[in-house]
Design a protein around this motif. Structure first.
Motif, mmCIF file in Angstrom:
data_model
loop_
_atom_site.group_PDB
_atom_site.id
_atom_site.type_symbol
_atom_site.label_atom_id
_atom_site.label_comp_id
_atom_site.label_asym_id
_atom_site.label_seq_id
_atom_site.Cartn_x
_atom_site.Cartn_y
_atom_site.Cartn_z
ATOM 1 N N SER A 115 0.850 -1.185 0.000
ATOM 2 C CA SER A 115 0.000 0.000 0.000
ATOM 3 C C SER A 115 0.887 1.236 0.000
ATOM 4 O O SER A 115 2.090 1.163 0.251
ATOM 5 N N GLY A 116 0.277 2.370 -0.301
ATOM 6 C CA GLY A 116 0.965 3.632 -0.125
ATOM 7 C C GLY A 116 1.701 4.151 -1.345
ATOM 8 O O GLY A 116 1.737 3.517 -2.405
ATOM 9 N N ARG A 117 2.297 5.317 -1.164
ATOM 10 C CA ARG A 117 3.061 6.009 -2.205
ATOM 11 C C ARG A 117 4.501 6.129 -1.704
ATOM 12 O O ARG A 117 4.730 6.645 -0.599
ATOM 13 N N HIS A 118 5.453 5.676 -2.513
ATOM 14 C CA HIS A 118 6.831 5.539 -2.044
ATOM 15 C C HIS A 118 7.811 6.007 -3.122
ATOM 16 O O HIS A 118 7.540 5.885 -4.324
ATOM 17 N N TYR A 119 8.958 6.490 -2.663
ATOM 18 C CA TYR A 119 9.951 7.071 -3.581
ATOM 19 C C TYR A 119 11.355 6.662 -3.146
ATOM 20 O O TYR A 119 11.667 6.675 -1.947
ATOM 21 N N TRP A 120 12.184 6.290 -4.110
ATOM 22 C CA TRP A 120 13.599 6.026 -3.842
ATOM 23 C C TRP A 120 14.421 6.407 -5.068
ATOM 24 O O TRP A 120 13.871 6.654 -6.146
#
Length: 224
Positions: A101-106
């Motif tokens: 779930s969710g919004r993620h950045y790397w």
């Protein structure tokens, strides 16, 4: 958008490999349950390392398991701990966190490699496949000085001038979005639209040089 075309050159077989089952017997592996699912209420930003248990024998991890380097000869597969999570035929490694779930950045430093793949894949993806060649992985590929978006064995050229030293990856699980991000002038260069139905892991393929991952980052402002 350019019309997808069938891949004519899949992943390169690297190093020495163990025998693998015939295609008709290949199935997604059943992996043991973990307690490391990502939740937006648990983590402010996605923080992960590379999972040595998944790394092909031609790949070595370094810098506290945040970087990966390709070794031409690699290790003899018989000298690597055998487990169902390890990639056997392809130079692939997963991140050690599952995202449901969710919004993620790397971000990934890529300046020391000329052939690689970056993206996500279902945690239970078959370890006999390569990322980008099946329906449960979505990656951005760089080879022969060109970028491509790959999934299910199909490629779409990605218009990108030159090769930056570092790029970003944006994942919005509920929105079904995976984007390649220009971090110098924050914008999404190219994005997949998909319907994610299973836990995902950050995924990396590498056929020369090295990659360095940077997680736990804030998403740049202005991305949609």
């Amino acid at each position: 958008m350019a019309t997808p075309v069938r891949v004519t050159r899949l992943c390169r077989l690297v190093g020495r490999t163990v025998s693998s089952p015939s295609a008709r017997h290949r199935q997604a592996v059943s992996l043991p349950a973990r307690t490391c699912f990502i939740s937006t209420t648990t983590w402010k930003n996605l923080l992960f390392k590379l999972d040595e248990r998944t790394a092909h024998s031609s790949l070595d991890l370094f810098k506290k398991d945040t970087g990966v380097i390709y070794r031409m000869l690699g290790l003899d597969p018989t000298h690597v701990q055998d487990n169902p999570e390890r990639f056997r035929d392809w130079a692939v490694v997963f991140g050690n966190e599952r995202i449901s779930s969710g919004r993620h950045y790397w971000e990934v430093t890529i300046k020391k490699s000329q052939e690689f793949r970056l993206g996500v894949a279902e945690a239970a993806m078959s370890r006999d496949d390569c990322v980008g060649t099946n329906r449960c992985s979505w990656v951005f590929s760089y080879a022969q000085r060109k970028w491509f978006a790959m999934t299910n064995g199909k490629t779409v050229p990605v218009t990108l001038v030159g090769k930056p030293d570092r790029v970003g990856i944006l994942l919005d699980y509920e929105a079904g979005l995976l984007g390649l991000v220009d971090i110098e002038n924050p914008r999404i260069i190219h994005a997949f639209k998909a319907q994610f139905k299973a836990p995902l892991c950050p995924a990396f393929g590498l056929w020369d040089g090295e990659l360095l991952t940077h997680s736990g980052l804030e998403e740049p402002e202005g991305l949609k």
